[in-house]
Design a protein around this motif. Structure first.
Motif, short mmCIF file in Angstrom:
data_model
loop_
_atom_site.label_atom_id
_atom_site.label_comp_id
_atom_site.label_asym_id
_atom_site.label_seq_id
_atom_site.Cartn_x
_atom_site.Cartn_y
_atom_site.Cartn_z
N VAL A 1 43.38 -42.33 89.05
CA VAL A 1 44.27 -41.27 89.50
C VAL A 1 43.50 -39.96 89.58
CG1 VAL A 1 46.32 -39.93 88.94
CG2 VAL A 1 46.29 -42.39 88.52
N ALA A 2 42.74 -39.67 88.52
CA ALA A 2 41.97 -38.42 88.48
C ALA A 2 41.02 -38.34 89.68
CB ALA A 2 41.19 -38.34 87.17
N ARG A 3 40.33 -39.42 89.93
CA ARG A 3 39.38 -39.45 91.04
C ARG A 3 40.08 -39.16 92.36
NH1 ARG A 3 37.71 -44.56 90.74
NH2 ARG A 3 37.04 -44.07 88.62
N LEU A 4 41.17 -39.92 92.61
CA LEU A 4 41.87 -39.75 93.89
C LEU A 4 42.45 -38.34 94.03
CD1 LEU A 4 42.91 -40.97 96.53
CD2 LEU A 4 44.93 -41.75 95.30
N GLY B 1 51.35 -25.70 90.04
CA GLY B 1 52.20 -26.48 90.93
C GLY B 1 51.40 -27.32 91.91
N GLU B 2 50.39 -26.70 92.46
CA GLU B 2 49.56 -27.35 93.47
C GLU B 2 48.85 -28.59 92.88
OE1 GLU B 2 46.05 -25.77 96.56
OE2 GLU B 2 46.60 -24.67 94.72
N THR B 3 48.28 -28.40 91.70
CA THR B 3 47.57 -29.50 91.05
C THR B 3 48.52 -30.63 90.69
OG1 THR B 3 46.12 -27.83 90.10
CG2 THR B 3 45.96 -30.05 89.21
N LYS B 4 49.64 -30.25 90.11
CA LYS B 4 50.68 -31.25 89.79
C LYS B 4 50.96 -32.11 91.01
CE LYS B 4 53.77 -29.13 86.37
NZ LYS B 4 54.93 -28.20 86.35
N GLU B 5 51.20 -31.44 92.11
CA GLU B 5 51.49 -32.09 93.39
C GLU B 5 50.46 -33.17 93.69
OE1 GLU B 5 53.81 -31.78 97.14
OE2 GLU B 5 54.08 -31.32 95.01
N LYS B 6 49.19 -32.77 93.63
CA LYS B 6 48.10 -33.70 93.94
C LYS B 6 48.14 -34.90 93.00
CE LYS B 6 44.75 -30.64 93.69
NZ LYS B 6 43.38 -30.11 93.60
N TYR C 1 50.69 -36.12 91.27
CA TYR C 1 51.83 -37.01 91.49
C TYR C 1 51.65 -37.84 92.76
CZ TYR C 1 54.46 -35.05 87.63
OH TYR C 1 54.87 -34.69 86.37
N ARG C 2 51.03 -37.22 93.76
CA ARG C 2 50.79 -37.97 94.99
C ARG C 2 49.85 -39.15 94.73
NH1 ARG C 2 51.44 -34.09 99.02
NH2 ARG C 2 49.63 -32.96 98.22
N ALA C 3 48.82 -38.87 93.95
CA ALA C 3 47.86 -39.94 93.64
C ALA C 3 48.52 -41.06 92.83
CB ALA C 3 46.67 -39.36 92.86
N ILE C 4 49.34 -40.64 91.88
CA ILE C 4 50.04 -41.63 91.05
C ILE C 4 50.91 -42.53 91.92
CG2 ILE C 4 51.94 -41.88 89.38
CD1 ILE C 4 50.79 -39.50 87.86
N ALA C 5 51.63 -41.88 92.83
CA ALA C 5 52.52 -42.65 93.70
C ALA C 5 51.71 -43.60 94.58
CB ALA C 5 53.35 -41.71 94.56
N THR D 1 49.55 -33.45 82.95
CA THR D 1 50.62 -33.42 83.95
C THR D 1 51.72 -34.40 83.59
OG1 THR D 1 48.94 -32.95 85.63
CG2 THR D 1 51.11 -33.63 86.42
N ILE D 2 51.30 -35.62 83.30
CA ILE D 2 52.28 -36.66 82.97
C ILE D 2 53.10 -36.29 81.74
CG2 ILE D 2 52.51 -39.01 82.06
CD1 ILE D 2 50.00 -39.72 83.67
N ASN D 3 52.42 -35.76 80.75
CA ASN D 3 53.08 -35.55 79.46
C ASN D 3 53.62 -34.13 79.28
OD1 ASN D 3 52.44 -38.24 78.47
ND2 ASN D 3 50.33 -37.54 78.43
N SER D 4 53.42 -33.28 80.27
CA SER D 4 53.83 -31.88 80.16
C SER D 4 53.32 -31.29 78.86
CB SER D 4 55.36 -31.75 80.21
OG SER D 4 55.89 -32.52 81.25
N THR D 5 52.04 -31.46 78.62
CA THR D 5 51.54 -31.00 77.32
C THR D 5 50.67 -29.75 77.42
OG1 THR D 5 49.69 -31.71 75.93
CG2 THR D 5 50.54 -33.31 77.46
N ARG D 6 50.40 -29.29 78.63
CA ARG D 6 49.89 -27.93 78.81
C ARG D 6 50.16 -27.52 80.25
NH1 ARG D 6 43.25 -28.49 78.78
NH2 ARG D 6 43.02 -29.12 80.99
N TYR D 7 50.01 -26.25 80.52
CA TYR D 7 50.36 -25.76 81.84
C TYR D 7 49.46 -26.37 82.91
CZ TYR D 7 51.47 -22.77 85.74
OH TYR D 7 51.86 -22.33 86.97
#
Lengths: 329, 329
Positions: free
Chosen positions: A8-11, A31-36, A38-42, A22-28
């Motif tokens: 996921v990180a690579r993609l 938005g843009e990075t989150k987006e990337k 989640y897209r990779a995860i999907a 991102t997954i665990n909401s454990t630090r800030y």
DNA sequence: CTGAAAGCGCTTACAG
DNA sequence: CTGAAAGCGCTTACAG
């Protein structure tokens, strides 16, 4: 092949740390990075591996429940109630069945406490506390359920046994019954001991004959009531107190088949699992002591999660009260 | 602090590899070395961490069982039987309860298949196979229990539903009953559908009136039989077929309370969980269809372990037969 | 706002 | 007959 956090990180073009956060909401994370991410995860259909996660964090998010007899509806309902509480709090439930066999209990405690679960709920079938205690790793969260030990070193939740039995004997004596038979479960269990003691004190207090032949023990499982009943009926009992749910159902059935009319030929008081079929049919012909099964399960769930939070809090006993339901109410 | 394999290795003066191989008997270790290792283990009180081990090997030695209703004795007994089989084979059992709620089933499938268990036993409450299938990761070992889908893509173990119902309707017709009421469980379940279909075919074959008002559905859980019964009694049924265990118990109780004499005022055929209290009391007044609950659980355990061994073996359906027990046998 | 890297406790090729 | 070391897939100080 298995999709990992690195894929996921690579993609996504970020670090594994960022994916994890991102997954665990454990630090800030922007938005843009989150987006990337989640897209990779999907795209990859990634699911975090629970096994790796719990190995890493040391939290299994799983509780073990060591039960004496799953097919006993009393425990089945309790399991349901525990599962309900735990799953609402993000925990899973592992079940082990001992069939009232101390060796099986021992094996299961060992297996489950060795890194499989975060804590253990135990309705123990053991008599010897020091043997029991020696099986529990130091600091391991344990809550005793339904059955306790004289030595109060673990927190517990159980049901008041003394008062309802005492009261029922007094009521029977008040009706004029003289020879009151008592059927208990496995003699080694705290629940049985307390109930028998209540019976004995009440019999003495009410001035009724004290006779050991009036006290019989079953094995707390199926098909153990009948021989007790045969012996008690031979003793010409005019009333029976059955201090265990499964045996209570069997008693009602057996008396019915023998042609006894409850409340006329013989008086009956029983511990019942509250939604037993028998209770629906005969509640107007006998006194019932109804146990708060669901509350027991819920409290057990609550206590074990507390225990995991603060393993060193002082142990305390929680005792719930049964409902006394006289004939026909 | 936690004792690890390295602590043992250090104290014993050997490598962690040797400790691991000694514990697991996975390669030859000399008697002398073994001795040293075991001594160190005993001295430190070392227990291998199950979590680390299963993370490393990918084998959790745990099966998940997704159950529609734990407090239903049918499933409780099945759980007991599954647990019994699995623990004898070194596996643990995680229980999830759906209360016949497809969303809860979905959540549980997701959670458990994400690295928590090696395989899943599911008594599904879903109707839509494609939704169900989409939840199962490719190649993940699954066995359907008690309830199946039209599309046969997963192995399954269930009970023959058609024959016993068909036969009971014929027997009732043979006795002269004309208006035979039918109570089924949740309409979406395969078990319900098969039983209803058997009833309909038999009614047609026996030349009895076909009337949709004679067919009622409950929710396969507690307290859903009564309204069905009220409606059927209004239809002046002279016989009832109850195709679900919990509802069967409720039916017997309700008819009893209403003052019906079974076998005289109304004929009754029921699916029973084989050791139900009601069955003991009334087996001489009604026909019973007794399900092989324990065999069901045992087979489920057997199939899922096979599946884990060989995930790509062709899926096949295993159908067990119920016992037909006519009145008074 | 994010990354590089250590490390949880085992098992298991690889090597000698 | 045994050891050194990689690596399973994550999380989390540490650093910038």
């Amino acid at each position: 092949m298995k999709v990992t956090i690195s894929d996921v990180a690579r993609l996504a073009g970020v670090s594994t740390a960022t994916v994890s956060h991102t997954i665990n909401s454990t630090r800030y994370v922007s938005g843009e990075t989150k987006e990337k991410v989640y897209r990779a995860i999907a795209e990859l259909g990634y699911t975090p591996d629970a096994s790796a996660r719990s190995f890493r964090t040391g939290k299994k998010k799983t509780i073990g429940f060591i039960v004496p007899d799953i097919s006993n509806k009393f425990f089945a309902t309790m399991i349901e109630s525990v599962e309900n509480y735990l799953s609402a709090h993000g925990y899973h439930l592992i079940i082990a069945n001992t069939k009232e066999n101390p060796e099986r209990e021992e094996t299961n405690i060992r297996l489950l406490s060795a890194g499989l679960v975060d804590g253990l709920l135990i309705a123990s079938t053991m008599e010897d506390f020091s043997r029991f205690e020696s099986l529990i790793p130091a600091g391991f969260p344990v809550v005793l359920v339904d059955r306790t030990f004289d030595t109060k070193r673990f927190p517990s939740v159980s049901v008041s046994n003394f008062q309802p039995i005492y009261r029922s004997v007094c009521r029977l004596a008040g009706k004029g019954d003289k020879r009151i038979g008592m059927i208990g479960g496995l003699p080694r269990l705290s629940s049985t001991k307390e109930r028998i003691a209540a019976y004995q004190e009440a019999v003495a207090d009410c001035g009724l004959p004290q006779d050991d032949l009036l006290i019989r023990y079953g094995n707390s499982m199926e098909n153990s009531a009948q021989s007790c009943l045969d012996e008690l009926l031979e003793q010409k009992c005019d009333a029976l107190v059955v201090a265990q749910g499964l045996m209570a159902s069997e008693t009602v059935i057996y008396l019915h088949k023998k042609g006894f009319k409850l409340g006329e030929d013989i008086d009956l008081v029983t511990f019942v699992d509250y939604d037993s079929d028998i209770n629906y049919l005969y509640s107007n012909q006998m006194d019932c002591i109804i146990q708060p099964v669901e509350k027991l399960g819920e409290t057990a769930g609550e206590l074990i999660l507390q225990r995991i939070e603060t393993p060193d809090a002082p142990a305390f006993e929680q005792v719930l009260t049964s409902t006394y339901q006289p004939c026909g109410m």
